[in-house]
Design a protein around this motif. Sequence first.
Motif, PDB file in Angstrom:
ATOM      1  N   SER A   1       0.826  -1.209   0.000  1.00 54.95           N
ATOM      2  CA  SER A   1       0.000   0.000   0.000  1.00 54.95           C
ATOM      3  C   SER A   1       0.859   1.256   0.000  1.00 54.95           C
ATOM      4  CB  SER A   1      -0.925  -0.010   1.226  1.00 54.95           C
ATOM      5  OG  SER A   1      -1.778  -1.133   1.183  1.00 54.95           O
ATOM      6  N   ALA A   2       1.961   1.225   0.761  1.00 58.18           N
ATOM      7  CA  ALA A   2       2.852   2.384   0.788  1.00 58.18           C
ATOM      8  C   ALA A   2       3.490   2.605  -0.585  1.00 58.18           C
ATOM      9  CB  ALA A   2       3.934   2.185   1.854  1.00 58.18           C
ATOM     10  N   ALA A   3       3.839   1.501  -1.267  1.00 55.10           N
ATOM     11  CA  ALA A   3       4.400   1.617  -2.624  1.00 55.10           C
ATOM     12  C   ALA A   3       3.364   2.204  -3.571  1.00 55.10           C
ATOM     13  CB  ALA A   3       4.848   0.232  -3.108  1.00 55.10           C
ATOM     14  N   LEU A   4       2.112   1.777  -3.420  1.00 57.05           N
ATOM     15  CA  LEU A   4       1.026   2.305  -4.251  1.00 57.05           C
ATOM     16  C   LEU A   4       0.846   3.803  -3.988  1.00 57.05           C
ATOM     17  CD1 LEU A   4      -1.386   1.894  -6.156  1.00 57.05           C
ATOM     18  CD2 LEU A   4      -2.754   1.288  -4.155  1.00 57.05           C
ATOM     19  N   ARG A   5       0.882   4.195  -2.731  1.00 55.38           N
ATOM     20  CA  ARG A   5       0.757   5.608  -2.353  1.00 55.38           C
ATOM     21  C   ARG A   5       1.860   6.433  -3.012  1.00 55.38           C
ATOM     22  NH1 ARG A   5       3.311   8.924   1.608  1.00 55.38           N
ATOM     23  NH2 ARG A   5       1.893  10.251   2.821  1.00 55.38           N
ATOM     24  N   SER A   6       3.088   5.922  -2.934  1.00 51.30           N
ATOM     25  CA  SER A   6       4.224   6.639  -3.514  1.00 51.30           C
ATOM     26  C   SER A   6       4.024   6.854  -5.011  1.00 51.30           C
ATOM     27  CB  SER A   6       5.508   5.847  -3.250  1.00 51.30           C
ATOM     28  OG  SER A   6       6.612   6.453  -3.879  1.00 51.30           O
ATOM     29  N   HIS A   7       3.558   5.823  -5.682  1.00 55.66           N
ATOM     30  CA  HIS A   7       3.342   5.915  -7.130  1.00 55.66           C
ATOM     31  C   HIS A   7       2.239   6.939  -7.450  1.00 55.66           C
ATOM     32  CE1 HIS A   7       2.928   4.648 -11.298  1.00 55.66           C
ATOM     33  NE2 HIS A   7       1.620   4.563 -11.099  1.00 55.66           N
ATOM     34  N   ILE A   8       1.143   6.895  -6.710  1.00 59.63           N
ATOM     35  CA  ILE A   8       0.023   7.809  -6.971  1.00 59.63           C
ATOM     36  C   ILE A   8       0.445   9.258  -6.760  1.00 59.63           C
ATOM     37  CG2 ILE A   8      -2.253   8.550  -6.134  1.00 59.63           C
ATOM     38  CD1 ILE A   8      -2.839   5.586  -5.548  1.00 59.63           C
ATOM     39  N   LEU A   9       1.155   9.513  -5.677  1.00 59.16           N
ATOM     40  CA  LEU A   9       1.550  10.889  -5.362  1.00 59.16           C
ATOM     41  C   LEU A   9       2.527  11.442  -6.396  1.00 59.16           C
ATOM     42  CD1 LEU A   9       1.970  10.739  -1.474  1.00 59.16           C
ATOM     43  CD2 LEU A   9       0.041  11.624  -2.803  1.00 59.16           C
TER      44      LEU A   9
ATOM     45  N   ILE B   1      -3.272  14.105  -0.455  1.00 56.95           N
ATOM     46  CA  ILE B   1      -2.487  13.080   0.215  1.00 56.95           C
ATOM     47  C   ILE B   1      -3.232  12.478   1.401  1.00 56.95           C
ATOM     48  CG2 ILE B   1      -1.260  14.766   1.638  1.00 56.95           C
ATOM     49  CD1 ILE B   1       1.174  12.927   1.537  1.00 56.95           C
ATOM     50  N   GLN B   2      -3.946  13.328   2.147  1.00 53.53           N
ATOM     51  CA  GLN B   2      -4.661  12.818   3.316  1.00 53.53           C
ATOM     52  C   GLN B   2      -5.810  11.903   2.909  1.00 53.53           C
ATOM     53  OE1 GLN B   2      -3.587  13.264   6.509  1.00 53.53           O
ATOM     54  NE2 GLN B   2      -5.048  11.599   6.801  1.00 53.53           N
ATOM     55  N   ASP B   3      -6.485  12.288   1.839  1.00 53.13           N
ATOM     56  CA  ASP B   3      -7.588  11.454   1.360  1.00 53.13           C
ATOM     57  C   ASP B   3      -7.061  10.087   0.903  1.00 53.13           C
ATOM     58  OD1 ASP B   3     -10.394  11.104   0.560  1.00 53.13           O
ATOM     59  OD2 ASP B   3      -9.596  11.058  -1.471  1.00 53.13           O
ATOM     60  N   ILE B   4      -5.912  10.093   0.198  1.00 55.21           N
ATOM     61  CA  ILE B   4      -5.300   8.841  -0.239  1.00 55.21           C
ATOM     62  C   ILE B   4      -4.929   7.979   0.961  1.00 55.21           C
ATOM     63  CG2 ILE B   4      -3.171   7.885  -1.206  1.00 55.21           C
ATOM     64  CD1 ILE B   4      -5.131   8.517  -3.319  1.00 55.21           C
ATOM     65  N   ASP B   5      -4.295   8.599   1.970  1.00 53.99           N
ATOM     66  CA  ASP B   5      -3.893   7.840   3.154  1.00 53.99           C
ATOM     67  C   ASP B   5      -5.096   7.227   3.860  1.00 53.99           C
ATOM     68  OD1 ASP B   5      -1.139   8.120   2.963  1.00 53.99           O
ATOM     69  OD2 ASP B   5      -1.131  10.036   4.018  1.00 53.99           O
ATOM     70  N   ASN B   6      -6.164   8.003   3.991  1.00 57.53           N
ATOM     71  CA  ASN B   6      -7.359   7.495   4.671  1.00 57.53           C
ATOM     72  C   ASN B   6      -7.956   6.302   3.931  1.00 57.53           C
ATOM     73  OD1 ASN B   6      -7.148   9.448   6.644  1.00 57.53           O
ATOM     74  ND2 ASN B   6      -8.601  10.846   5.672  1.00 57.53           N
ATOM     75  N   LYS B   7      -8.016   6.419   2.613  1.00 62.05           N
ATOM     76  CA  LYS B   7      -8.612   5.337   1.828  1.00 62.05           C
ATOM     77  C   LYS B   7      -7.745   4.082   1.852  1.00 62.05           C
ATOM     78  CE  LYS B   7     -11.575   7.815  -1.457  1.00 62.05           C
ATOM     79  NZ  LYS B   7     -11.783   9.008  -0.639  1.00 62.05           N
ATOM     80  N   ILE B   8      -6.422   4.274   1.749  1.00 65.88           N
ATOM     81  CA  ILE B   8      -5.523   3.122   1.775  1.00 65.88           C
ATOM     82  C   ILE B   8      -5.604   2.415   3.121  1.00 65.88           C
ATOM     83  CG2 ILE B   8      -3.078   2.472   1.896  1.00 65.88           C
ATOM     84  CD1 ILE B   8      -2.552   4.359  -0.421  1.00 65.88           C
ATOM     85  N   GLN B   9      -5.548   3.187   4.203  1.00 69.73           N
ATOM     86  CA  GLN B   9      -5.595   2.576   5.528  1.00 69.73           C
ATOM     87  C   GLN B   9      -6.910   1.849   5.758  1.00 69.73           C
ATOM     88  OE1 GLN B   9      -3.367   4.583   8.913  1.00 69.73           O
ATOM     89  NE2 GLN B   9      -3.971   6.332   7.668  1.00 69.73           N
TER      90      GLN B   9
ATOM     91  N   ASP C   1      -1.666   4.550  10.744  1.00 67.01           N
ATOM     92  CA  ASP C   1      -1.194   3.363  11.446  1.00 67.01           C
ATOM     93  C   ASP C   1       0.339   3.371  11.461  1.00 67.01           C
ATOM     94  OD1 ASP C   1      -0.304   0.515  11.757  1.00 67.01           O
ATOM     95  OD2 ASP C   1      -2.484   0.220  11.927  1.00 67.01           O
ATOM     96  N   PRO C   2       0.958   3.120  12.637  1.00 67.29           N
ATOM     97  CA  PRO C   2       2.431   3.135  12.709  1.00 67.29           C
ATOM     98  C   PRO C   2       3.094   2.207  11.691  1.00 67.29           C
ATOM     99  CG  PRO C   2       1.484   3.019  14.916  1.00 67.29           C
ATOM    100  CD  PRO C   2       0.346   2.855  13.953  1.00 67.29           C
ATOM    101  N   LYS C   3       2.459   1.070  11.404  1.00 70.08           N
ATOM    102  CA  LYS C   3       3.051   0.145  10.433  1.00 70.08           C
ATOM    103  C   LYS C   3       3.020   0.745   9.032  1.00 70.08           C
ATOM    104  CE  LYS C   3       1.815  -3.859  13.198  1.00 70.08           C
ATOM    105  NZ  LYS C   3       0.975  -5.062  13.324  1.00 70.08           N
TER     106      LYS C   3
ATOM    107  N   ILE D   1       5.997   3.634   4.721  1.00 70.39           N
ATOM    108  CA  ILE D   1       6.233   4.849   3.931  1.00 70.39           C
ATOM    109  C   ILE D   1       7.672   5.336   4.128  1.00 70.39           C
ATOM    110  CG2 ILE D   1       5.629   7.293   3.718  1.00 70.39           C
ATOM    111  CD1 ILE D   1       2.741   6.480   4.396  1.00 70.39           C
ATOM    112  N   SER D   2       8.145   5.252   5.368  1.00 71.72           N
ATOM    113  CA  SER D   2       9.513   5.678   5.655  1.00 71.72           C
ATOM    114  C   SER D   2      10.521   4.831   4.881  1.00 71.72           C
ATOM    115  CB  SER D   2       9.796   5.573   7.160  1.00 71.72           C
ATOM    116  OG  SER D   2       8.949   6.447   7.880  1.00 71.72           O
ATOM    117  N   GLU D   3      10.234   3.523   4.806  1.00 73.01           N
ATOM    118  CA  GLU D   3      11.139   2.645   4.058  1.00 73.01           C
ATOM    119  C   GLU D   3      11.140   2.993   2.577  1.00 73.01           C
ATOM    120  OE1 GLU D   3      10.801  -1.525   4.772  1.00 73.01           O
ATOM    121  OE2 GLU D   3      10.312  -1.236   6.882  1.00 73.01           O
ATOM    122  N   ILE D   4       9.952   3.306   2.039  1.00 68.44           N
ATOM    123  CA  ILE D   4       9.871   3.698   0.624  1.00 68.44           C
ATOM    124  C   ILE D   4      10.659   4.981   0.399  1.00 68.44           C
ATOM    125  CG2 ILE D   4       8.310   4.561  -1.163  1.00 68.44           C
ATOM    126  CD1 ILE D   4       8.023   1.631  -0.850  1.00 68.44           C
ATOM    127  N   ASP D   5      10.469   5.960   1.309  1.00 63.45           N
ATOM    128  CA  ASP D   5      11.142   7.259   1.157  1.00 63.45           C
ATOM    129  C   ASP D   5      12.656   7.146   1.311  1.00 63.45           C
ATOM    130  OD1 ASP D   5       8.722   8.445   0.749  1.00 63.45           O
ATOM    131  OD2 ASP D   5       8.471   9.146   2.815  1.00 63.45           O
TER     132      ASP D   5
END
Length: 420
Positions: free
Chosen positions: A233-241, A248-256, A394-396, A401-405
């Motif tokens: 999901s974090a990889a998907l977020r990175s690609h979308i952004l 960004i907040q809307d994406i995070d809410n939907k992914i979570q 979510d911390p996980k 996301i931190s690992e992707i960044d």
Amino acid sequence: MGVDSLTIIRTNAVNNGCERASSAPGYKEAGVPLPENQDNNLQKLLSMALDRSVKGREALARTIGHLFSEEEIALSELERALMTDILGKLISDVEQLVRQALSEELAATKTVPHELILMLANDDIEVARPILLNSDILKDQDLVDIIKSRTHQHQLSIALRNELSSEVSDALINTGKKDVIKTLLENKNASISELTLEYLADQSRRIDDFQEPLINREDLPIHLAERMYWWVSAALRSHILKNFPVDIQDIDNKIQSGVHKLIDQDRIKPTPHAPSTKLAQKLKQNNLLTVESLVQSLRQGEVELFESMFCEMSGFRPGGLRKALYETKGEGIAILCLAMGIPKQTFATIFLLSRKGNPRGQTTDPRDLSRAMLIYDKVNKDDAQLITDSWRMDPKYQDAISEIDAASPEEKSASGAKAS
């Protein structure tokens, strides 16, 4: 062939002390006929063995294969020994199509000698495939040796077997071939150790072909499935952004939201709720979850209940809430209370009582309250809401996301490709 098949049969019969085994020429002198079915079988083989042409040898190979595969035909030890020896000497001499037909005949037979099955399993893939897919006579070590020494197609065929031990699965994974590993993961009857699944889950960060078959495995441990959901999901977020103008907040809410639904599915059951969580949920359902009850829980020293109630009121998960409450010098509670519309005086009470009951046992610096009160006064509510939205993640998910960044440019590119 060098030595004709009749000579082979005679020699083996003598070596096995079975000169009386047939009434064919050269054996009549023994004068002890076999039972009718055995006598007929050997007579047939002896007759066919006299034909040394290619077609004759092919016919002999087919006949022996048929005799092996017919369960209703009772074969003596002598017949089996003779047929195995004959086939061993004929097998490289007959056309591939005949060897393939023989392999298909013998693949599901449980009474074929191990040496013969192993010979076919090491043949060209067209011949070996039926044996590799279906023969129960092959042992784990046979399969491991074939994986190490034979072709890519042999490895793929083994990965599709009805049953595979963890030892054989590890040998397939050690090939490092993506399509072989993917085929293995898709085989629900393959046994794969948890340690190996953890390795593959980690590999799935850069090899997208592993992701779906891993997630779909019933033996994937819950913690690995959850880790993979967040990372993908974090990889998907990175690609979308990177590629679309989105909130960004809307994406995070939907992914979570989507990931938590996946985690809560029947196959990946959530950890049973603690009593404090159940009570907080019940209070919320009965409209009894208020700021007053939140403060009351702190006054009574019920820190765990306070945290559960705060989670229900704020939408935070425990890890994110504790980080906001205890890992800041007061600004965390100030921004949380401001975003939630909690009055300033009540915020001050919550700050002092929560610090007093801090499970980490930290002392409170008197200046922290002044700093927290200043933040409460200066930050507007909209900004506080944006900040808490980022904390609510979510911390996980945050870790993923931190690992992707933190990934190298090459890894980031791979992440984007996977997400697409």
